[in-house]
Design a protein around this motif. Structure first.
Motif, PDB file in Angstrom:
ATOM      1  N   GLY A 168       0.817  -1.212   0.000  1.00  0.00           N
ATOM      2  CA  GLY A 168       0.000   0.000   0.000  1.00  0.00           C
ATOM      3  C   GLY A 168       0.848   1.258   0.000  1.00  0.00           C
ATOM      4  O   GLY A 168       0.344   2.336   0.286  1.00  0.00           O
ATOM      5  N   ARG A 169       2.126   1.138  -0.288  1.00  0.00           N
ATOM      6  CA  ARG A 169       2.951   2.353  -0.377  1.00  0.00           C
ATOM      7  C   ARG A 169       2.804   2.843  -1.805  1.00  0.00           C
ATOM      8  O   ARG A 169       3.519   2.410  -2.705  1.00  0.00           O
ATOM      9  N   ASN A 170       1.862   3.767  -1.944  1.00  0.00           N
ATOM     10  CA  ASN A 170       1.397   4.200  -3.267  1.00  0.00           C
ATOM     11  C   ASN A 170       2.339   5.285  -3.805  1.00  0.00           C
ATOM     12  O   ASN A 170       1.963   6.447  -3.933  1.00  0.00           O
ATOM     13  N   SER A 174       1.004   9.012  -3.659  1.00  0.00           N
ATOM     14  CA  SER A 174       1.372   9.590  -2.364  1.00  0.00           C
ATOM     15  C   SER A 174       2.843   9.947  -2.494  1.00  0.00           C
ATOM     16  O   SER A 174       3.722   9.171  -2.172  1.00  0.00           O
ATOM     17  N   LEU A 175       3.055  11.142  -2.989  1.00  0.00           N
ATOM     18  CA  LEU A 175       4.336  11.437  -3.633  1.00  0.00           C
ATOM     19  C   LEU A 175       5.443  11.898  -2.705  1.00  0.00           C
ATOM     20  O   LEU A 175       5.203  12.613  -1.742  1.00  0.00           O
ATOM     21  N   ASP A 197      -1.934  -4.163  -2.356  1.00  0.00           N
ATOM     22  CA  ASP A 197      -2.921  -3.157  -1.933  1.00  0.00           C
ATOM     23  C   ASP A 197      -4.296  -3.809  -1.961  1.00  0.00           C
ATOM     24  O   ASP A 197      -4.483  -4.871  -2.575  1.00  0.00           O
ATOM     25  N   ARG A 199      -6.677  -2.254  -3.371  1.00  0.00           N
ATOM     26  CA  ARG A 199      -7.275  -1.728  -4.619  1.00  0.00           C
ATOM     27  C   ARG A 199      -6.124  -1.404  -5.577  1.00  0.00           C
ATOM     28  O   ARG A 199      -4.963  -1.267  -5.152  1.00  0.00           O
ATOM     29  N   GLY A 216      -6.109  -5.886   5.666  1.00  0.00           N
ATOM     30  CA  GLY A 216      -5.585  -6.235   6.990  1.00  0.00           C
ATOM     31  C   GLY A 216      -4.879  -7.570   7.062  1.00  0.00           C
ATOM     32  O   GLY A 216      -4.569  -8.054   8.148  1.00  0.00           O
ATOM     33  N   ASP A 218      -1.899  -8.337   5.392  1.00  0.00           N
ATOM     34  CA  ASP A 218      -0.481  -8.273   4.999  1.00  0.00           C
ATOM     35  C   ASP A 218       0.395  -9.101   5.957  1.00  0.00           C
ATOM     36  O   ASP A 218       1.400  -9.665   5.553  1.00  0.00           O
ATOM     37  N   MET A 294       0.835   1.927   5.356  1.00  0.00           N
ATOM     38  CA  MET A 294      -0.530   1.491   5.282  1.00  0.00           C
ATOM     39  C   MET A 294      -0.770   0.096   5.827  1.00  0.00           C
ATOM     40  O   MET A 294      -1.902  -0.291   6.036  1.00  0.00           O
ATOM     41  N   TYR A 298      -3.756  -0.883  11.490  1.00  0.00           N
ATOM     42  CA  TYR A 298      -4.675  -1.819  12.125  1.00  0.00           C
ATOM     43  C   TYR A 298      -4.282  -1.990  13.585  1.00  0.00           C
ATOM     44  O   TYR A 298      -3.262  -1.454  14.023  1.00  0.00           O
ATOM     45  N   ARG A 576      -4.307   8.896  -0.535  1.00  0.00           N
ATOM     46  CA  ARG A 576      -4.033  10.218  -1.089  1.00  0.00           C
ATOM     47  C   ARG A 576      -4.415  10.316  -2.561  1.00  0.00           C
ATOM     48  O   ARG A 576      -4.437   9.317  -3.273  1.00  0.00           O
ATOM     49  N   HIS A 580      -3.614  16.437  -3.983  1.00  0.00           N
ATOM     50  CA  HIS A 580      -4.013  17.072  -2.721  1.00  0.00           C
ATOM     51  C   HIS A 580      -3.104  16.644  -1.582  1.00  0.00           C
ATOM     52  O   HIS A 580      -2.549  15.545  -1.595  1.00  0.00           O
TER      53      HIS A 580
HETATM   54  N1  LIG Z   1      -0.017  13.652  -2.962  1.00  0.00           N
HETATM   55  C1  LIG Z   1       0.267  13.448  -1.682  1.00  0.00           C
HETATM   56  N2  LIG Z   1       1.386  12.786  -1.348  1.00  0.00           N
HETATM   57  C2  LIG Z   1       1.663  12.543  -0.033  1.00  0.00           C
HETATM   58  C3  LIG Z   1       0.847  13.043   1.014  1.00  0.00           C
HETATM   59  C4  LIG Z   1      -0.317  13.766   0.626  1.00  0.00           C
HETATM   60  O1  LIG Z   1      -1.102  14.251   1.466  1.00  0.00           O
HETATM   61  N3  LIG Z   1      -0.569  13.947  -0.725  1.00  0.00           N
HETATM   62  N4  LIG Z   1       1.136  12.762   2.309  1.00  0.00           N
HETATM   63  C5  LIG Z   1       2.421  12.177   2.676  1.00  0.00           C
HETATM   64  C6  LIG Z   1       2.258  11.396   3.923  1.00  0.00           C
HETATM   65  S1  LIG Z   1       2.085  12.251   5.377  1.00  0.00           S
HETATM   66  C7  LIG Z   1       2.280  10.055   3.968  1.00  0.00           C
HETATM   67  S2  LIG Z   1       2.214   9.229   5.462  1.00  0.00           S
HETATM   68  C8  LIG Z   1       2.437   9.270   2.751  1.00  0.00           C
HETATM   69  C9  LIG Z   1       1.493   8.072   2.737  1.00  0.00           C
HETATM   70  O2  LIG Z   1       1.830   7.286   1.697  1.00  0.00           O
HETATM   71  P1  LIG Z   1       1.119   5.893   1.378  1.00  0.00           P
HETATM   72  O3  LIG Z   1       0.976   5.089   2.615  1.00  0.00           O
HETATM   73  O4  LIG Z   1       1.845   5.328   0.232  1.00  0.00           O
HETATM   74  O5  LIG Z   1      -0.278   6.376   0.849  1.00  0.00           O
HETATM   75  P2  LIG Z   1      -1.801   6.359   1.185  1.00  0.00           P
HETATM   76  O6  LIG Z   1      -2.396   6.993  -0.022  1.00  0.00           O
HETATM   77  O7  LIG Z   1      -2.079   6.956   2.491  1.00  0.00           O
HETATM   78  O8  LIG Z   1      -2.270   4.851   1.246  1.00  0.00           O
HETATM   79  C10 LIG Z   1      -1.890   3.938   0.303  1.00  0.00           C
HETATM   80  C11 LIG Z   1      -2.754   2.755   0.065  1.00  0.00           C
HETATM   81  O9  LIG Z   1      -2.962   1.878   1.183  1.00  0.00           O
HETATM   82  C12 LIG Z   1      -4.009   1.033   0.768  1.00  0.00           C
HETATM   83  N5  LIG Z   1      -4.496   0.113   1.832  1.00  0.00           N
HETATM   84  C13 LIG Z   1      -5.543   0.240   2.663  1.00  0.00           C
HETATM   85  N6  LIG Z   1      -5.651  -0.843   3.462  1.00  0.00           N
HETATM   86  C14 LIG Z   1      -4.644  -1.683   3.138  1.00  0.00           C
HETATM   87  C15 LIG Z   1      -4.214  -2.974   3.621  1.00  0.00           C
HETATM   88  O10 LIG Z   1      -4.809  -3.587   4.509  1.00  0.00           O
HETATM   89  N7  LIG Z   1      -3.113  -3.510   3.039  1.00  0.00           N
HETATM   90  C16 LIG Z   1      -2.437  -2.891   2.040  1.00  0.00           C
HETATM   91  N8  LIG Z   1      -1.373  -3.502   1.540  1.00  0.00           N
HETATM   92  N9  LIG Z   1      -2.829  -1.683   1.554  1.00  0.00           N
HETATM   93  C17 LIG Z   1      -3.909  -1.084   2.100  1.00  0.00           C
HETATM   94  C18 LIG Z   1      -5.030   2.020   0.227  1.00  0.00           C
HETATM   95  O11 LIG Z   1      -5.913   1.392  -0.652  1.00  0.00           O
HETATM   96  C19 LIG Z   1      -4.135   3.046  -0.483  1.00  0.00           C
HETATM   97  O12 LIG Z   1      -4.084   2.827  -1.862  1.00  0.00           O
HETATM   98  O13 LIG Z   1       2.215  10.066   1.592  1.00  0.00           O
HETATM   99  C20 LIG Z   1       2.959  11.276   1.586  1.00  0.00           C
HETATM  100  N10 LIG Z   1       2.795  11.842   0.271  1.00  0.00           N
END
Ligand SMILES: Nc1nc2c(c(=O)[nH]1)N[C@H]1C(S)=C(S)[C@@H](COP(=O)(O)OP(=O)(O)OC[C@H]3O[C@@H](n4cnc5c(=O)[nH]c(N)nc54)[C@H](O)[C@@H]3O)O[C@H]1N2
Ligand SMILES: Nc1nc2c(c(=O)[nH]1)N[C@H]1C(S)=C(S)[C@@H](COP(=O)(O)OP(=O)(O)OC[C@H]3O[C@@H](n4cnc5c(=O)[nH]c(N)nc54)[C@H](O)[C@@H]3O)O[C@H]1N2
Ligand code: SF4
Ligand SMILES: [Mo]
Length: 698
Positions: A168-170, A174-175, A197, A199, A216, A218, A294, A298, A576, A580
């Motif tokens: 889930g590290r998108n 989530s840039l 992920d 999705r 949940g 993983d 992500m 949990y 994210r 935004h």
């Molecule tokens: N554009 C943009 N970029 C950002 C930010 C922002 O506000 N906007 N914020 C920054 C911050 S503070 C953070 S912490 C990071 C976060 O970065 P990430 O953690 O990469 O991003 P998120 O979009 O919060 O979540 C990612 C994915 O987790 C998935 N997910 C949900 N439940 C589960 C699960 O049980 N297992 C798995 N494997 N996946 C699951 C969701 O579907 C989602 O696609 O991004 C940073 N970058």
């Protein structure tokens, strides 16, 4: 007159290096710092929308003091003197009667904290908090339990990585601009990306392998991968023998967790799990299991975060090119680090109000756990807290259940918000102080740790618009009014920079050419077989953790299957959008235009059962029925049937933000009853333990 100013972006907390072009005091252009090879001029959409933020009039312009009830939105304009005198007039009797510890402060964390943390220390309060209980705390504590130091001890060598594994590290939405660019390069040169992920995000679309897991699970997946790696002898034995404590215990713990067992839990075929384990073994040690954020939301995410670190250790990825490297600081480069103001002020003697570090010895005391402040305010145990200063942080939007939070906050005598936008928390405060934006202020110099440690600078590009003031000025003014101004003698940032740099051999002028100063020429790598610096008592990677065992906490926790959902009830996941930042950009004129509201992703099979078609309005209701709202459905095959998803931060309720007002729904408002639900070992809020009912709107 035209000027070019090197600075640091503030549109999100990644804080990328930028170059700003200013003409006659007006910002004309912002780009990634061209001298930084990771940026090379590039910027994300939010960073570019810094211009729109700067010249937007729908943000705080002068100090406001509340007149009506909290949250009602009746404000009176005040001068800075009036506002600061008002705050000091409230804080003084609180400090006299209850001590400095009765004042709490929370912020967004990060590298620019020295001055406001010093303010809190100077008035004698240990109660500093940050946002991390909703972000990386479980990963942080998992890291401490294994390495004796936090998650930021390591960074990732994407550049040389052969196989990157993301839960889930998108990364492409989530840039972090530099990481996203380097991972694109990884793919271009044939590196593999396994993405897990619930999705298919944009990162899934680019991945070599995408696993859509049951939400949940993983942890189950990782236990079976570890099982396979140990069973088939796929680990880096030389590295593990040298650096790991507790391999045998791990082996017997994972014995029952076969790939066949995991397939039933996760929905991923057992053959694929086995194939994957053999694939990573071939690419080791240039393999990264990114613990992300992500899998850490949990109730038992502490243990799943540990498994991703365990897998890195089994692959021998530490300090290997293409793996995880220790971030080196000035000391590792044989240089002196920056001086800090905090070090000039005696540490408060009182214990933290949230119990971190003493009642809960396994929780790091540093920023504590903000969700534990609320019960402490209500119970006055171990002592009363009467005032709360919230700086660059929006807990009513970022912690679960705003209504439950307000019940505690409303017991306080004073709430002060310092923000450059209207935040949900600022709107509920007693005093709202307009903070200068990142373009309008200089910040303290930051230390950039990494393979090549450096110092970088945020230089003010333009004068503050309206009556905004830089945060260092605000806290200095408050300190003076509270009789502790002697600690804050610096006149401006130029003078503070000189104090920070004293003895380092670097001067503020050294930043003129590029905006940063490298402390070394070549990257620093340590000898991975002989010279790794783990901070645990054993000086090794502790699969069996002395910290945990000393506190009566098991190092390995048997798997418990997460709650299932069906019949119109779904787990609510969030994340994210690339355009935004949390809840702070929904009203940005440009970003609002690109994405004005969020939608609800729902699985096509489930939608059919509920009579919902793509584009329909659907009603979403929280599990206790106290909150509901309607939103457009996005019906798709590419989301797991047990979960629905919405982008975080919408559904804003501040009428002065006319563009973002009431657009879309706020995920956080559905997290009712979750303020005190958290991982007991990792400490983080269990934001994903949230269930909602979905039906077609009437
Ligand atoms: N554009 C943009 N970029 C950002 C930010 C922002 O506000 N906007 N914020 C920054 C911050 S503070 C953070 S912490 C990071 C976060 O970065 P990430 O953690 O990469 O991003 P998120 O979009 O919060 O979540 C990612 C994915 O987790 C998935 N997910 C949900 N439940 C589960 C699960 O049980 N297992 C798995 N494997 N996946 C699951 C969701 O579907 C989602 O696609 O991004 C940073 N970058
Ligand atoms: N339901 C749900 N909850 C979540 C998340 C989620 O996805 N869903 N994400 C979680 C994550 S990963 C995180 S990190 C947190 C983030 O939660 P927060 O830290 O609260 O969010 P931010 O958007 O980073 O910004 C907080 C405030 O800082 C203000 N700000 C920005 N720049 C400046 C400045 O220069 N000066 C001042 N004084 N203020 C400024 C913004 O206007 C905003 O009001 O939320 C967490 N909570
Ligand atoms: S990721 Fe984008 S918004 Fe965040 S600091 Fe970098 S350029 Fe700015
Ligand atoms: Mo975060």
């Amino acid at each position: 007159m035209k000027e070019s100013v090197f600075s640091i972006c503030g549109m999100c907390s990644v804080r990328c290096p930028i170059r700003v072009e200013v003409e006659d005091g007006i910002v004309k252009w912002i780009e990634g710092n061209p001298h930084d090879p990771g940026m090379a001029g590039r910027l994300c959409a939010k960073g570019s929308a810094g211009l729109a933020m700067e010249y937007d009039y729908e943000r705080p312009q002068y100090p406001l003091i509340r007149k009506g009830k909290r949250g009602e939105g009746t404000w009176e304009r005040a001068s800075w003197d009036e506002a600061l005198d008002y705050i000091a007039g409230k804080l003084k009797p609180i400090i006299d009667e209850f001590g400095g510890k009765a004042v709490a402060l929370s912020d967004r964390g990060g590298p620019f904290r020295d001055i406001h943390r010093s303010f809190l220390r100077a008035i004698g309060s240990p109660n500093y908090f940050n946002h991390d209980c909703t972000c990386g705390r479980n990963v942080q504590h998992a890291s401490i339990s294994m390495f004796g130091s936090g998650r930021k001890t390591f960074n990732y060598d994407f550049k040389n990585c052969k196989h990157l594994v993301l839960y889930g590290r998108n990364v492409f939405e989530s840039l972090r601009v530099k990481a996203a660019n380097t991972i694109m390069e990884l793919l271009d040169r044939g590196g593999k990306l396994t993405y897990i992920d619930v999705r298919a995000s944009n990162t899934a679309l680019k991945a070599t392998r995408f696993w859509m897991v049951r939400p949940g699970t993983d942890y189950a997946l990782d236990l079976s991968i570890i099982h396979t790696v140990l069973r088939d002898n796929l680990y880096d034995a030389e590295f593990v023998n040298q650096w790991v404590v507790g391999l045998r215990e791990l082996e017997s713990f994972v014995a029952p967790y076969t790939p066949e067992w995991a397939a039933k839990e996760t929905g991923i075929a057992s053959e694929e799990i086995v194939e994957f384990a053999h694939e990573i073994a071939q690419d080791k040690p240039a393999v990264i299991f990114h613990p992300g954020w992500m899998m850490a939301r949990y109730k038992d995410s502490f243990y799943s975060s540990r498994t991703s670190y365990i897998l890195n250790a089994l692959m021998g990825s530490f300090e290997a090119p293409g793996g995880l490297f220790f971030q080196k600081g000035p000391g590792d480069a044989g240089k002196k680090g920056l001086n800090t103001l905090m070090d000039t002020i005696p540490k408060p003697k009182d214990k933290r109000v949230d119990g971190c570090g003493w009642k809960y010895k396994h929780f790091e005391s540093g920023p504590g756990l903000l969700h534990l402040l609320y019960p402490a305010i209500l119970s006055q145990d171990p002592y009363p807290v009467k005032a709360y200063i919230v700086f660059r942080h929006d807990p009513l939007l970022s912690l679960p259940d705003p209504e439950a939070q307000k019940k505690a906050l409303d017991k306080l005598d004073l709430i002060v918000a310092v923000d450059s936008n209207y935040s949900e928390t600022g709107w509920h405060a007693d005093v709202l102080l307009p903070s200068a934006t990142y373009l309008e202020k200089s910040s303290i110099i930051r230390t950039g740790k990494g393979l090549k440690p450096q110092f970088d600078i945020r230089r003010q590009a333009i004068e503050p618009r309206n009556e905004a003031k830089p945060d260092w000025w605000i806290f200095k003014q408050l300190a003076e009014r509270l009789g502790v101004g002697d600690y804050f003698k610096f006149k401006d940032m130029e003078e503070f920079w000189k104090f920070q740099l004293e003895g380092t051999g670097v001067t503020p002028a050294d930043f003129d050419d590029k905006g940063f100063v490298n402390l070394v020429d070549a990257p620093i790598w340590w000898d991975r077989m002989n010279d790794l610096k783990f901070k645990t008592p054993s000086k090794k990677i502790e699969f069996v953790s002395s910290l945990l065992e000393e506190n009566g906490i098991p190092s390995f926790k048997p798997y418990e299957s997460p709650k299932k959902s069906d019949n119109g009830t779904f787990r609510l996941a969030f994340g994210r959008s690339p355009v935004h930042t949390h809840g702070q950009t929904q009203n940005n004129p440009v970003l609002h235009e690109i994405m004005p509201e969020n939608t609800l992703w729902i699985n096509a099979g489930q939608a059919e059962k509920l009579g919902i078609s793509n584009g329909d309005q659907v009603k979403v209701t929280s599990s206790d029925g106290s909150h509901s709202g309607t939103i457009q459905a996005k019906v798709t095959e590419f989301i797991h049937p047990e979960v629905v998803f919405m982008v975080h931060g919408f559904g804003r309720k501040i009428p002065w933000q006319t563009r973002g007002y009431n657009k879309g729904l706020g995920d956080y408002r559905f997290e009712t009853g979750l303020l005190d639900v958290y991982d007991p070992v990792g400490g983080a809020n269990a934001l994903l333990e949230c269930f909602v009912k979905v039906e077609k709107a009437k």
